[in-house]
Design a protein around this motif. Structure first.
Motif, PDB file in Angstrom:
ATOM      1  N   LYS A 107       0.799  -1.231   0.000  1.00 46.25           N
ATOM      2  CA  LYS A 107       0.000   0.000   0.000  1.00 46.25           C
ATOM      3  C   LYS A 107       0.832   1.283   0.000  1.00 46.25           C
ATOM      4  O   LYS A 107       0.366   2.313  -0.437  1.00 46.25           O
ATOM      5  CB  LYS A 107      -0.992   0.010   1.155  1.00 46.25           C
ATOM      6  CG  LYS A 107      -0.384   0.090   2.541  1.00 46.25           C
ATOM      7  CD  LYS A 107      -1.511   0.208   3.577  1.00 46.25           C
ATOM      8  CE  LYS A 107      -1.031   0.050   4.986  1.00 46.25           C
ATOM      9  NZ  LYS A 107      -0.781  -1.355   5.350  1.00 46.25           N
TER      10      LYS A 107
ATOM     11  N   THR B 123      -3.911  -8.900   4.961  1.00 46.04           N
ATOM     12  CA  THR B 123      -3.939  -8.465   6.374  1.00 46.04           C
ATOM     13  C   THR B 123      -5.099  -7.557   6.765  1.00 46.04           C
ATOM     14  O   THR B 123      -5.196  -7.192   7.907  1.00 46.04           O
ATOM     15  CB  THR B 123      -2.653  -7.680   6.722  1.00 46.04           C
ATOM     16  OG1 THR B 123      -2.647  -6.475   5.957  1.00 46.04           O
ATOM     17  CG2 THR B 123      -1.402  -8.475   6.494  1.00 46.04           C
TER      18      THR B 123
ATOM     19  N   ARG C 174      -3.820 -12.408  13.823  1.00 44.10           N
ATOM     20  CA  ARG C 174      -3.150 -11.129  14.063  1.00 44.10           C
ATOM     21  C   ARG C 174      -3.370 -10.724  15.524  1.00 44.10           C
ATOM     22  O   ARG C 174      -4.480 -10.449  15.965  1.00 44.10           O
ATOM     23  CB  ARG C 174      -3.661 -10.044  13.112  1.00 44.10           C
ATOM     24  CG  ARG C 174      -2.942  -8.733  13.369  1.00 44.10           C
ATOM     25  CD  ARG C 174      -3.053  -7.743  12.255  1.00 44.10           C
ATOM     26  NE  ARG C 174      -2.533  -6.452  12.714  1.00 44.10           N
ATOM     27  CZ  ARG C 174      -2.530  -5.354  11.997  1.00 44.10           C
ATOM     28  NH1 ARG C 174      -3.006  -5.375  10.773  1.00 44.10           N
ATOM     29  NH2 ARG C 174      -2.061  -4.233  12.487  1.00 44.10           N
TER      30      ARG C 174
ATOM     31  N   HIS D 219       0.580 -13.322  13.647  1.00 49.12           N
ATOM     32  CA  HIS D 219       0.949 -12.098  12.951  1.00 49.12           C
ATOM     33  C   HIS D 219       0.874 -10.957  13.954  1.00 49.12           C
ATOM     34  O   HIS D 219      -0.013 -10.925  14.804  1.00 49.12           O
ATOM     35  CB  HIS D 219      -0.038 -11.865  11.796  1.00 49.12           C
ATOM     36  CG  HIS D 219       0.254 -10.667  10.955  1.00 49.12           C
ATOM     37  ND1 HIS D 219       0.026  -9.379  11.389  1.00 49.12           N
ATOM     38  CD2 HIS D 219       0.763 -10.560   9.709  1.00 49.12           C
ATOM     39  CE1 HIS D 219       0.385  -8.530  10.429  1.00 49.12           C
ATOM     40  NE2 HIS D 219       0.843  -9.225   9.401  1.00 49.12           N
TER      41      HIS D 219
ATOM     42  N   GLY E  97       3.434  -0.990  14.107  1.00 49.81           N
ATOM     43  CA  GLY E  97       3.073   0.353  13.637  1.00 49.81           C
ATOM     44  C   GLY E  97       4.029   0.758  12.536  1.00 49.81           C
ATOM     45  O   GLY E  97       4.797  -0.068  12.052  1.00 49.81           O
ATOM     46  N   SER E  98       3.985   2.002  12.128  1.00 51.27           N
ATOM     47  CA  SER E  98       4.876   2.453  11.062  1.00 51.27           C
ATOM     48  C   SER E  98       5.822   3.517  11.599  1.00 51.27           C
ATOM     49  O   SER E  98       5.459   4.275  12.510  1.00 51.27           O
ATOM     50  CB  SER E  98       4.035   3.022   9.908  1.00 51.27           C
ATOM     51  OG  SER E  98       4.805   3.105   8.742  1.00 51.27           O
ATOM     52  N   GLN E  99       7.031   3.573  11.010  1.00 44.53           N
ATOM     53  CA  GLN E  99       8.041   4.553  11.421  1.00 44.53           C
ATOM     54  C   GLN E  99       8.217   4.524  12.943  1.00 44.53           C
ATOM     55  O   GLN E  99       8.052   5.534  13.643  1.00 44.53           O
ATOM     56  CB  GLN E  99       7.660   5.961  10.912  1.00 44.53           C
ATOM     57  CG  GLN E  99       8.681   7.064  11.166  1.00 44.53           C
ATOM     58  CD  GLN E  99      10.031   6.815  10.473  1.00 44.53           C
ATOM     59  OE1 GLN E  99      10.165   5.946   9.642  1.00 44.53           O
ATOM     60  NE2 GLN E  99      11.039   7.581  10.834  1.00 44.53           N
TER      61      GLN E  99
ATOM     62  N   GLY F 161       5.204  -8.087  10.843  1.00 42.40           N
ATOM     63  CA  GLY F 161       4.679  -6.837  10.297  1.00 42.40           C
ATOM     64  C   GLY F 161       5.768  -5.859   9.881  1.00 42.40           C
ATOM     65  O   GLY F 161       6.916  -6.238   9.612  1.00 42.40           O
TER      66      GLY F 161
ATOM     67  N   GLY G  51       7.059  -1.360  10.043  1.00 44.00           N
ATOM     68  CA  GLY G  51       7.399  -0.326  11.028  1.00 44.00           C
ATOM     69  C   GLY G  51       8.857   0.066  11.043  1.00 44.00           C
ATOM     70  O   GLY G  51       9.263   0.945  11.806  1.00 44.00           O
ATOM     71  N   TYR G  52       9.687  -0.584  10.212  1.00 42.58           N
ATOM     72  CA  TYR G  52      11.135  -0.363  10.228  1.00 42.58           C
ATOM     73  C   TYR G  52      11.415   1.058   9.740  1.00 42.58           C
ATOM     74  O   TYR G  52      11.009   1.437   8.634  1.00 42.58           O
ATOM     75  CB  TYR G  52      11.827  -1.476   9.411  1.00 42.58           C
ATOM     76  CG  TYR G  52      11.312  -2.800   9.930  1.00 42.58           C
ATOM     77  CD1 TYR G  52      11.754  -3.294  11.156  1.00 42.58           C
ATOM     78  CD2 TYR G  52      10.266  -3.468   9.286  1.00 42.58           C
ATOM     79  CE1 TYR G  52      11.193  -4.441  11.707  1.00 42.58           C
ATOM     80  CE2 TYR G  52       9.701  -4.618   9.832  1.00 42.58           C
ATOM     81  CZ  TYR G  52      10.169  -5.092  11.045  1.00 42.58           C
ATOM     82  OH  TYR G  52       9.590  -6.202  11.607  1.00 42.58           O
TER      83      TYR G  52
ATOM     84  N   SER H 179       7.872  -5.137   5.165  1.00 37.82           N
ATOM     85  CA  SER H 179       8.334  -3.746   5.150  1.00 37.82           C
ATOM     86  C   SER H 179       7.769  -2.986   3.963  1.00 37.82           C
ATOM     87  O   SER H 179       7.647  -3.517   2.856  1.00 37.82           O
ATOM     88  CB  SER H 179       9.862  -3.733   5.093  1.00 37.82           C
ATOM     89  OG  SER H 179      10.315  -2.401   5.042  1.00 37.82           O
ATOM     90  N   GLY H 180       7.438  -1.740   4.189  1.00 37.49           N
ATOM     91  CA  GLY H 180       7.004  -0.858   3.112  1.00 37.49           C
ATOM     92  C   GLY H 180       7.894   0.369   3.070  1.00 37.49           C
ATOM     93  O   GLY H 180       8.748   0.533   2.192  1.00 37.49           O
TER      94      GLY H 180
ATOM     95  N   TYR I  94       4.424   6.260   1.009  1.00 38.13           N
ATOM     96  CA  TYR I  94       3.190   6.908   1.457  1.00 38.13           C
ATOM     97  C   TYR I  94       3.069   8.318   0.878  1.00 38.13           C
ATOM     98  O   TYR I  94       2.709   9.259   1.576  1.00 38.13           O
ATOM     99  CB  TYR I  94       3.115   6.932   2.995  1.00 38.13           C
ATOM    100  CG  TYR I  94       3.134   5.552   3.618  1.00 38.13           C
ATOM    101  CD1 TYR I  94       1.998   4.755   3.614  1.00 38.13           C
ATOM    102  CD2 TYR I  94       4.308   5.029   4.170  1.00 38.13           C
ATOM    103  CE1 TYR I  94       2.019   3.475   4.153  1.00 38.13           C
ATOM    104  CE2 TYR I  94       4.335   3.747   4.708  1.00 38.13           C
ATOM    105  CZ  TYR I  94       3.188   2.984   4.707  1.00 38.13           C
ATOM    106  OH  TYR I  94       3.202   1.712   5.245  1.00 38.13           O
TER     107      TYR I  94
END
Ligand SMILES: Cc1ncc(COP(=O)(O)O)c(C=O)c1O
Length: 479
Positions: free
Chosen positions: A67, A112, A170, A247, A251-253, A288, A290-291, A328-329, A449
């Motif tokens: 995404k 997910t 999850r 799973h 979170g992100s960042q 998941g 968040g890296y 990872s995104g 993003y």
């Protein structure tokens, strides 16, 4: 291997990204605003993740969280390095189907989303239906079950189509996270996704962290059905589901290594407890995303290597041996992209502040500035003074080119990466000279993003997109 600092670099009075002159080869011929991506940098970021995690725990797979950036040419580069795509919708599933055909490579899915429509579940169970590979195996794909109702939906579709999908539960570890600081927190007690681990006492008991109970706030109530222990049991008892793993998503960042440490500990210990209870049925632990990305080049985020070490420590402490998945995104794409923007007008406000109006809008081009008060580094790339004098230059407020008050590149960090001045509560940035119309800025780390939120807000065109390819005869590709 080249580092990101070297990939975006100043050579005399011009700036290169992956050896392409950003002004001469991109801004002049293609105009601005333009996102510029480097295929080499994408590969480098994936390699960093693989090397760091596989060095400390070889049995780790890297998945791509689609995404954050779904530009087909970027995803083709990613699909040449990565075999698993984390998806959240039917549109994304169809996108991966196309990638499979174009890449002539089988890709696996991890689904997910908090809500999964019947057709999304059905298509995931049957993926890759249209694959050109003879090696069809629908058991490679995983559905992460988020809630009791989600489990019932997946079970209903599985029964209807007569196939047993591989599922994970999850889990929300419910750890203490400062959600004002960690804006994208997903593993705290009030998170909307996943199902809470209800009984934390067995985890506290076996932990060798003396502070663990502080990190695991008391659960005030146990939901009737939506808790991890029940979902694990229900999935095991279901005739229509094959439970293979857990799973979790922090979170992100996530910029605090302590959060990673506690998250990894709680989910590893829970995996162990469930495997002891149910005869080792679990084999996959998906951790998941968040890296984090060092947006301000201040070193203020943990490195992937540090995170990998903390992960391995917790896996070893729990004495488990799962197949690990990292989704990872942001880490893969953010630093692979730069947004080139031009100053289209300058003005002064009644407080004497100087405003540089850019030909971008944070609403459509850099949404994280609004939703997370994000700080993107902005580097002046042309019309540079002969000598840069830290005591000279001038401070500017960078604003987007719409009427909206919030359309500003307000820094979030407390330190300016260039001048060490505190920026908290202010929105000015230092530049080596007075800005003027036509000045070109590089907004760094703009690959994640961002493009996925592009819109025609306020009648603005969507920025141009360019990929710097690895094909030495055709390096600049218009997307
Ligand atoms: C379940 C899940 N996995 C992975 C990711 C990717 O996170 P990031 O882009 O921070 O790596 C997300 C994004 O929030 C997510 O929701």
């Amino acid at each position: 291997m080249e580092t990101s600092k070297e990939m975006f670099r100043q050579v005399e009075d011009h700036y290169l990204f992956d050896d392409i002159d950003l002004e001469k080869e991109i801004a002049l011929p293609y105009g601005t605003p333009t996102y510029v991506f480097s295929a080499k940098k994408i590969r480098e970021n994936i390699l960093t993740l693989k090397q760091a995690f596989q060095k400390t725990y070889p049995n780790t797979s890297i998945a791509y969280s689609l995404k954050n950036n779904d530009i087909p040419e970027i995803c083709s580069v990613i699909a040449s390095e990565i075999d698993i795509f984390e998806i959240t919708s039917l549109t994304e599933l169809k996108f991966v189907e196309k990638l499979v055909l174009n890449q002539k490579k089988n890709l696996n899915l991890i689904l997910t989303n908090i809500y999964k429509s019947d057709s999304l579940i059905d298509n995931t169970i049957h993926f890759p239906r249209n694959s050109n590979t003879s090696d069809y195996n629908d058991h490679l794909n995983l559905i992460a079950i988020d809630s009791y109702q989600d489990l019932k939906n997946v079970e209903r579709i599985a029964k209807k189509v007569g196939k047993k999908p591989r599922v994970s539960i999850r889990v929300n570890p419910g750890i203490k996270m400062d959600i004002s600081e960690t804006i994208f927190a997903s593993a705290n007690i009030s998170a909307k996704c996943a199902s809470i681990i209800a009984d934390i006492e067995p985890i506290i008991e076996v932990s060798n962290d003396p502070t663990i109970s502080i990190w695991l706030p008391k659960r005030e109530t146990t939901p009737k059905n939506d808790f991890a222990e029940k979902l694990v049991q229900d999935a095991i008892e279901s005739k229509h589901l094959e439970l293979v793993g857990l799973h979790g998503h922090l979170g992100s960042q996530i910029a605090n290594i302590e959060y990673f440490d506690r998250f990894f500990e709680v989910i590893s210990r829970f995996y162990k407890l469930m495997n002891e209870k149910y005869d080792g049925i679990l084999e996959i632990l998906d951790l998941g995303g968040g890296y984090p990305v060092d947006y301000t080049n201040s070193g203020g985020v943990p490195t992937i290597e540090d995170i990998a070490k903390v992960l391995t420590k917790n896996i070893q402490n729990a004495n488990i041996k799962p197949d690990l998945i990292i989704e990872s995104g942001r880490y893969i794409t953010a630093s692979s992209g730069i947004l080139l923007s031009k100053v289209c007008l300058t003005k002064e406000n009644s407080e004497g502040k100087k405003l540089a109006v850019l030909d971008l809008s944070v609403y459509s081009d850099l949404l994280d500035v609004l939703v997370a008060n994000w700080c993107y580094d902005a580097i002046l790339m042309n019309n540079l003074p002969k000598q840069i004098d830290k005591n000279k230059g001038s401070c500017w407020t960078l604003v987007g080119g719409t009427n909206d008050t919030l359309d500003q590149l307000t820094p979030r960090s407390s330190k300016c990466s260039k001048c060490d001045d505190s920026l908290k509560g202010e929105n000015e940035r230092w530049f080596p000279k007075e800005l003027k119309t036509g000045d070109l800025l590089a907004i760094k780390h703009a690959g994640a993003y961002t493009t996925c939120f592009n819109s025609n807000y306020s009648g603005r065109p969507i920025p141009t997109r360019i990929l710097i390819t690895e094909d030495q005869t055709n390096r600049v590709q218009l997307l």
